[in-house]
Scaffold this motif. Structure first.
Motif: not given
Length: 126
Positions: A73-74, A80-85, A108-110
């Motif tokens: 999960t981590v 997802g965080g890297m892709l979006i941020f 960033g929240l991810l």
């Protein structure tokens, strides 16, 4: 997500981080400096690379301790965080589309959620 996949992603994303960073430093420097986006681009690369290294560590730990299922999960949260941020910041820098900046905090929240999940796994399973 398996330990093998996490480590493979870390390798791929690590290479991509170096390539993107070099491209920004050499191929895009003039454009990014002219648009005052060089610092933003460097932030995107830095956060991506920090999380690639953390992803690699999580993959290795998951390989050694496969019972720590929360580590998968981590990995998903950080991916997802890297892709979006970082991704939204790259697009912002390269295209000037400022509306994408609105989704950057979601990334960033991810990333933060991934770190919280590391804490949860450590509390429950270590």
């Amino acid at each position: 997500m398996t330990a093998r996949l996490i480590i493979q992603l870390a390798g791929l994303l690590g290479a991509l981080s170096v390539g993107i960073g070099a491209f920004g430093a050499h191929g895009l420097r003039a454009m990014l400096t002219a648009t005052n986006r060089l610092e933003t681009f460097e932030t995107a690369v830095r956060y991506q690379f920090y999380h690639v290294l953390a992803l690699l560590a999580i993959g290795i730990l998951y390989q050694v301790r496969p019972e720590l299922r929360g580590l998968g999960t981590v990995a998903w949260l950080w991916l997802g965080g890297m892709l979006i941020f970082s991704g939204s910041l790259y697009v912002l820098c390269l295209t000037g589309i400022t509306k994408l900046g609105a989704i950057t905090p979601i990334g960033g929240l991810l990333l933060i959620a991934g770190w919280v999940m590391v804490f949860v796994v450590a509390m429950r399973q270590l």
